[in-house]
Design an enzyme around this catalytic site. Structure first.
Site, short mmCIF file in Angstrom:
data_model
loop_
_atom_site.label_atom_id
_atom_site.label_comp_id
_atom_site.label_asym_id
_atom_site.label_seq_id
_atom_site.Cartn_x
_atom_site.Cartn_y
_atom_site.Cartn_z
N PHE A 1 1.16 17.97 -1.20
CA PHE A 1 1.88 16.97 -0.40
C PHE A 1 0.87 16.27 0.50
O PHE A 1 0.13 16.92 1.23
CB PHE A 1 2.95 17.67 0.44
N ASP B 1 1.46 3.07 -3.26
CA ASP B 1 0.64 4.02 -2.51
C ASP B 1 0.32 5.24 -3.36
O ASP B 1 -0.80 5.75 -3.34
CB ASP B 1 1.31 4.43 -1.19
N ASP C 1 3.42 9.68 -8.75
CA ASP C 1 3.56 11.13 -8.82
C ASP C 1 4.12 11.46 -10.21
O ASP C 1 3.36 11.49 -11.19
CB ASP C 1 4.50 11.54 -7.68
N GLY D 1 6.22 2.84 1.27
CA GLY D 1 4.90 3.46 1.30
C GLY D 1 3.73 2.55 0.95
O GLY D 1 2.62 2.74 1.43
N ARG E 1 2.86 7.32 8.70
CA ARG E 1 2.39 6.34 7.72
C ARG E 1 1.17 5.60 8.26
O ARG E 1 0.39 5.05 7.49
CB ARG E 1 3.50 5.32 7.41
N LYS F 1 -1.42 11.12 -8.56
CA LYS F 1 -1.24 12.57 -8.67
C LYS F 1 -0.92 12.86 -10.15
O LYS F 1 0.19 13.24 -10.51
CB LYS F 1 -0.09 13.02 -7.76
C1 PRP Z 1 6.91 7.31 -3.17
C2 PRP Z 1 5.95 6.26 -3.71
C3 PRP Z 1 6.50 5.92 -5.05
C4 PRP Z 1 7.21 7.19 -5.48
C5 PRP Z 1 6.35 7.91 -6.48
O1 PRP Z 1 7.98 6.67 -2.54
O2 PRP Z 1 5.84 5.15 -2.88
O3 PRP Z 1 7.39 4.83 -5.00
O4 PRP Z 1 7.36 8.04 -4.32
O5 PRP Z 1 7.03 9.04 -6.96
P1 PRP Z 1 7.30 9.26 -8.51
O6 PRP Z 1 6.08 8.85 -9.25
O7 PRP Z 1 7.54 10.77 -8.60
O8 PRP Z 1 8.51 8.49 -8.90
P2 PRP Z 1 9.05 7.46 -1.65
O9 PRP Z 1 10.23 7.81 -2.50
O10 PRP Z 1 8.36 8.61 -0.95
O11 PRP Z 1 9.52 6.37 -0.61
P3 PRP Z 1 8.66 5.57 0.50
O12 PRP Z 1 7.71 4.68 -0.25
O13 PRP Z 1 9.67 4.79 1.27
O14 PRP Z 1 7.93 6.60 1.34
#
Ligand code: PRP
Length: 185
Positions: free
Chosen positions: A155, A103, A106, A49, A168, A134
């Site tokens: 989301f 990116d 959360d 991401g 993306r 977030k």
């Molecule tokens: C997203 C983002 C972070 C993570 C954040 O990655 O890039 O690494 O989620 O979430 P958290 O704070 O709840 O741990 P994702 O798992 O969606 O994978 P991607 O980057 O390949 O889309």
């Protein structure tokens, strides 16, 4: 150049426009450059991401710097926040000024795990730059030095963030309609 478009069935509303992202990335890049003069700067991104943000951010930082990449996956059925490194960094970060570029943050669980792991490698400094925060969903407290935008608990898609692997490449960040989220993780 034609920009990628999203189907109306996907986008609920645009949360951060392309123009807002461009302006904020320039500000973040200027701040990072100001704060890291003379340092051995490494921008580290967790695939996939953060890729789009990294590509724009690194060009907004007027300093010599290096980029490196890490990929992780969650253990299926494992403890929340414990991740498996599927691609490690290529270079040592010992003594370097490391900025982890994300990116979105959360719950913070992914980044918390990665920061602990990177800290053991003894960088001179270890900071976080996230485009989106977030923060209402945070489970673990994290030191975020550079933050693009705080966003609500919705989301979101675009500018690196996906729905089922797609979109993306949208140049903005938008909230996603509930109907479009069936099966999305
Ligand atoms: C997203 C983002 C972070 C993570 C954040 O990655 O890039 O690494 O989620 O979430 P958290 O704070 O709840 O741990 P994702 O798992 O969606 O994978 P991607 O980057 O390949 O889309």
């Amino acid at each position: 150049m034609a920009s990628p478009k999203a189907p109306e069935s996907l986008v609920e509303r645009v949360l951060v426009t392309e123009e807002q992202i461009t302006a904020r990335v320039a500000e973040l890049g200027a701040s990072i450059a100001h704060d890291h003069q003379g340092r051995d700067v490494r921008l580290i991104t967790i695939l996939r991401g953060g890729l789009i943000f990294l590509a724009d951010l690194c060009r907004a930082i007027d300093l010599p710097l290096q980029v490196d990449f890490m990929a992780v996956s969650s253990y299926v059925g494992g403890r929340p926040g414990v991740v498996r490194v599927t691609k490690d960094l290529d270079d040592s970060i010992e003594g370097a000024s490391v900025i982890v570029v994300e990116d979105i943050v959360d719950t913070g669980l992914t980044l918390n795990y990665i920061l602990r792991m990177l800290k053991e490698r003894q960088p001179a400094t270890l900071e976080v730059c996230t485009l989106l925060d977030k923060d209402v969903r945070r489970i673990v407290d994290l030191p975020i030095t550079y933050r693009g935008f705080s966003i609500p608990d919705r989301f979101v898609v675009g500018y690196g963030l996906d729905v089922n692997g797609l979109y993306r490449n949208l140049p903005f960040v938008a909230t996603v309609r509930d109907e479009a989220l069936a099966g999305a993780g």
